[in-house]
Design an enzyme around this catalytic site. Sequence first.
Site, short mmCIF file in Angstrom:
data_model
loop_
_atom_site.label_atom_id
_atom_site.label_comp_id
_atom_site.label_asym_id
_atom_site.label_seq_id
_atom_site.Cartn_x
_atom_site.Cartn_y
_atom_site.Cartn_z
N ASP A 51 53.76 25.54 -22.71
CA ASP A 51 53.98 27.20 -22.86
C ASP A 51 55.38 27.23 -22.07
OD1 ASP A 51 51.54 27.31 -24.02
OD2 ASP A 51 50.76 28.21 -22.39
N LYS A 102 51.62 35.84 -19.30
CA LYS A 102 51.54 35.88 -20.73
C LYS A 102 50.02 35.93 -21.14
CE LYS A 102 49.73 31.69 -22.05
NZ LYS A 102 48.21 31.56 -22.54
O1 C5P Z 1 51.44 20.99 -22.31
P1 C5P Z 1 50.26 21.39 -21.49
O2 C5P Z 1 50.62 20.25 -20.03
O3 C5P Z 1 50.42 22.62 -21.01
O4 C5P Z 1 49.08 21.02 -21.80
C1 C5P Z 1 48.09 20.65 -21.05
C2 C5P Z 1 46.99 19.55 -22.04
O5 C5P Z 1 46.43 20.68 -23.06
C3 C5P Z 1 47.65 18.44 -22.63
O6 C5P Z 1 47.45 17.48 -22.00
C4 C5P Z 1 46.72 18.50 -23.70
O7 C5P Z 1 45.40 17.84 -23.67
C5 C5P Z 1 46.47 19.82 -24.13
N1 C5P Z 1 47.34 20.55 -25.26
C6 C5P Z 1 47.04 20.19 -26.51
N2 C5P Z 1 47.73 20.70 -27.59
C7 C5P Z 1 48.78 21.66 -27.26
C8 C5P Z 1 49.02 21.83 -26.02
C9 C5P Z 1 48.28 21.55 -24.83
O8 C5P Z 1 46.19 19.32 -27.10
N3 C5P Z 1 49.51 22.33 -28.06
#
Ligand code: C5P
Length: 308
Positions: A146, A20
């Site tokens: 995501d 994406k």
């Molecule tokens: O959800 P995901 O594991 O992809 O996110 C990775 C990191 O990115 C999270 O641990 C967080 O620190 C940050 N994040 C965030 N806000 C979001 C998505 C991700 O702060 N909406």
Amino acid sequence: MLALILKGMTAELTLPSFAKINLHLQVVGRRADGFHDLCTVFQTISLHDTLTISHLESEDIVMTCGDNRIPAGEQNLVVRAAMALRQECKVVCGAEIHLDKVIPAPGGLGGGSSNAAVALLGLNKVWNLNLCVEELHPLASRLGSDVPFFLYGGTALGMGRGEVVEPIPEFTAESMLVVTPDVAVATRDAFKRLNAAVLTKQESKRKLQICRFDLESADFNYTAFKNDFETTVFATYPEVDRVKNTLLDLGARQALLSGSGGSVFAVFEKEETRQAAMKALGNEANWRKFAVATISRDEYREALKEVF
Ligand code: C5P
């Protein structure tokens, strides 16, 4: 190529796992749980990995990947997706999953999230679990912000952490380039660097409403792409800034950082301009370059029709 071998049940599936880009990424504010509220527009593109999923008689979840930079154990979201699905459905099934990796990781292109979503869809089929997309959604959301988007594909708004997905009118572009320089931007650090203000639920809801209203009716052929990460990511990694400027200098109509980077995508008005740009980028040995097009929701579902 999609291959399906039927021996009474689905024994093996070969599925594309698309990348994406984000046509828009606005960080609305920081939440009390440390995550950030987003208002983003996800778009699937033709660049893809391939997952081959087969049922195993044993209880093992075996993952293999030709690229040894990609962890193949429990740190991999694909393995975590398989375990989570098994736990959710209270079944003891085994699977062998091979990942043919093409999408740069990390790169802001959602490769790992896409792999996890496709693993959920594929295993749901291979294990005969019969869950619908709405039932897979909460599971996907727990795996990563995501991941749920990749249960739908096409052009969609992402809200909340990114896990609230709402399809919007499709954006179509045939002549695009994605360029990934040799930098590894850690998403968590990119969010931290933004130093976003903590918002109350009420403030965040109001900001989101405004953003959502604008994006639901936006025509991305005429709307300037925007990504809140650009300022801090470009300051920290000047090479990423150089990628964007180079793409604009080579005639791109628009160029933008994808996610938290370091990939930059560019939309070209004419195919000849894209081809000339691709040729000119040949000098940049440390940049990975991909000629891509958008993948609509229908194309996404068609490419993954064995699992929908
Ligand atoms: O959800 P995901 O594991 O992809 O996110 C990775 C990191 O990115 C999270 O641990 C967080 O620190 C940050 N994040 C965030 N806000 C979001 C998505 C991700 O702060 N909406």
